[in-house]
Scaffold this active site. Structure first.
Site, short mmCIF file in Angstrom:
data_model
loop_
_atom_site.label_atom_id
_atom_site.label_comp_id
_atom_site.label_asym_id
_atom_site.label_seq_id
_atom_site.Cartn_x
_atom_site.Cartn_y
_atom_site.Cartn_z
CG HIS A 79 -23.79 -12.53 -13.65
ND1 HIS A 79 -23.73 -13.20 -12.45
CD2 HIS A 79 -22.60 -12.73 -14.26
CE1 HIS A 79 -22.55 -13.79 -12.35
NE2 HIS A 79 -21.84 -13.53 -13.43
CG HIS A 86 -18.12 -17.30 -12.51
ND1 HIS A 86 -19.45 -17.60 -12.32
CD2 HIS A 86 -18.08 -16.02 -12.95
CE1 HIS A 86 -20.20 -16.55 -12.65
NE2 HIS A 86 -19.38 -15.58 -13.03
N GLY A 101 -25.91 -16.58 -15.75
CA GLY A 101 -26.43 -17.16 -16.98
C GLY A 101 -26.78 -16.10 -18.00
CD GLU A 119 -21.07 -10.78 -18.79
OE1 GLU A 119 -19.96 -11.28 -19.01
OE2 GLU A 119 -21.94 -11.35 -18.10
CG ASP A 144 -16.45 -13.17 -15.53
OD1 ASP A 144 -17.18 -13.69 -14.67
OD2 ASP A 144 -16.81 -13.00 -16.70
CG HIS A 157 -17.95 -11.19 -11.01
ND1 HIS A 157 -19.22 -10.67 -11.14
CD2 HIS A 157 -17.88 -12.21 -11.90
CE1 HIS A 157 -19.88 -11.33 -12.07
NE2 HIS A 157 -19.08 -12.28 -12.55
CG ASP A 191 -18.10 -22.84 -13.50
OD1 ASP A 191 -17.87 -21.67 -13.13
OD2 ASP A 191 -19.18 -23.19 -14.03
#
Length: 371
Positions: free
Chosen positions: A213, A27, A186, A216, A313, A25, A29
């Site tokens: 996701h 990302h 998102g 969370e 993350d 996991h 960006d």
């Protein structure tokens, strides 16, 4: 645990950075180097909130430490604005792989949302090809330097958008060209996985692995929807599955727990939890248990037999690495090498790879920890 003069952390005489790791996991960006962000911003004519890499790191830390997922996500606006060309996407993907290799990762999955990188005129296919080019360049460079690493793409659809079916089709189209699975990302609240049932039905029919996701920013209901509507094979974070556990009694290291139906299903079916300790603290995902890493229900879930994995993350936003996350867990819960190896075995078993390749990955981890 000790820290040497190079900043590396040692547990039982073993360098945490050198240990073979699996990253599930992470990302794209969220892991761009601050210096790269500034260079790309200047090229794109984007005004950055800082003029040097150190100051930009501090800006991210302030933005992402508010204890709120919506506030945390705002930090991505800057990064996304400078990743709107093939060249930029290829560069950050190449650097992403290099940074993973430097952290001891032997297998990683990079998730990103192609629909957020079209403002410069790229097509979805162009964007995926650009990222794959960077991944392959990074893998080749790491291999030449003596560190074997493999990285697969997870294509994320944004749950607040309406392009999930399109992204699902994109993922299937590139499944033999670098894409290993699909993700739904998102804001959770107000945007349930059930709203994307058409995409999930399509993915199930095509047998493409899915992670969602969930658990969370929202609680067990989000996890339930990820499993039932999304047919998720893994839970992105999933930390709030702990809300479906009732602690009856604690005595020393012994804990007696009553399971809810959802928690028992996730535990008994060994559905992997993509836990990200520092990020979970930053986004407020563990606020009901406390505001320190030692309050994270990670250890409770581990002791109860959940398939916990350790993840970053967003390495830039949370100023972390997989080595650092493992070190923080060692410090908080007193884990030893056997525990850390178990977390990597869990991640290797959960990788979106054929079973033969997962078994090979388990062997690589076992050999690395034995050394």
């Amino acid at each position: 645990m000790t820290i040497d003069q190079n900043g590396d952390m040692t547990v039982q005489g073993a360098s945490l950075r050198a240990l073979p790791k699996v990253s599930l996991h992470d990302h794209l960006d969220g892991g761009v180097r601050p210096a790269t962000i500034l260079e790309l911003a200047e090229e794109a004519g984007v005004t950055a909130p800082a003029t040097d890499a150190g100051a930009l790191r501090r800006w991210f830390a302030a933005q992402c430490g508010a204890g709120s997922l919506p506030e945390y996500l705002k930090a991505f606006d800057l990064v996304t604005s400078v990743l709107q060309s093939k060249r930029a996407l290829t560069r950050v993907a190449r650097e992403f792989v290099a940074d993973l290799a430097a952290d001891g990762v032997v297998y990683g999955e990079v998730r990103w949302a192609p629909e957020q990188h079209l403002a410069g005129g790229l097509s979805l296919d162009d964007a995926v090809r650009a990222v794959q080019r960077g991944i392959e360049e990074g893998e080749d460079a790491a291999d030449a330097a003596g560190h074997g690493i493999r990285v697969g793409q997870l294509l994320s659809a944004m749950r607040q958008g309406d392009r999930s079916r399109e992204i699902a089709e994109l993922a299937v189209r590139f499944r033999e060209r670098g894409v290993v699975g699909f993700d739904l990302a998102g804001p959770e609240n107000g945007f349930p996985a059930s709203a994307h049932r058409e995409a999930f039905d399509y993915l199930a029919a095509e047998f493409l692995p899915v992670t969602v996701h969930a658990g969370e920013a929202a609680g067990p209901g989000s996890i339930r929807s990820a499993l039932l509507d999304g047919r998720a094979l893994r839970l992105g974070h999933g930390v709030r599955i702990a809300e479906d556990l009732q602690v009856i009694d604690r005595e020393g290291d012994e804990v007696q727990v009553q399971f809810g139906d959802l928690a028992r299903w996730v535990r008994d079916r060994e559905i992997p939890l993509e836990l990200s300790p520092t990020s979970n603290l930053h986004t407020g995902a563990i606020a009901q248990w406390g505001d320190e890493l030692a309050d994270h229900p990670f250890d409770l879930l581990h002791q109860l037999g959940f398939a916990v994995t350790v993840n970053t993350d967003n390495r830039t936003m949370s100023a972390t690495s997989l080595t650092r996350e493992l070190a923080l867990l060692v410090d908080a819960f007193g884990y030893d090498l056997d525990d850390l190896e178990a977390f990597q075995f869990n991640a290797a078993s959960a990788a979106f790879l054929p079973v033969e390749e997962r078994e090979e990955l388990v062997e690589v981890i076992a050999e690395g920890f034995e050394r």
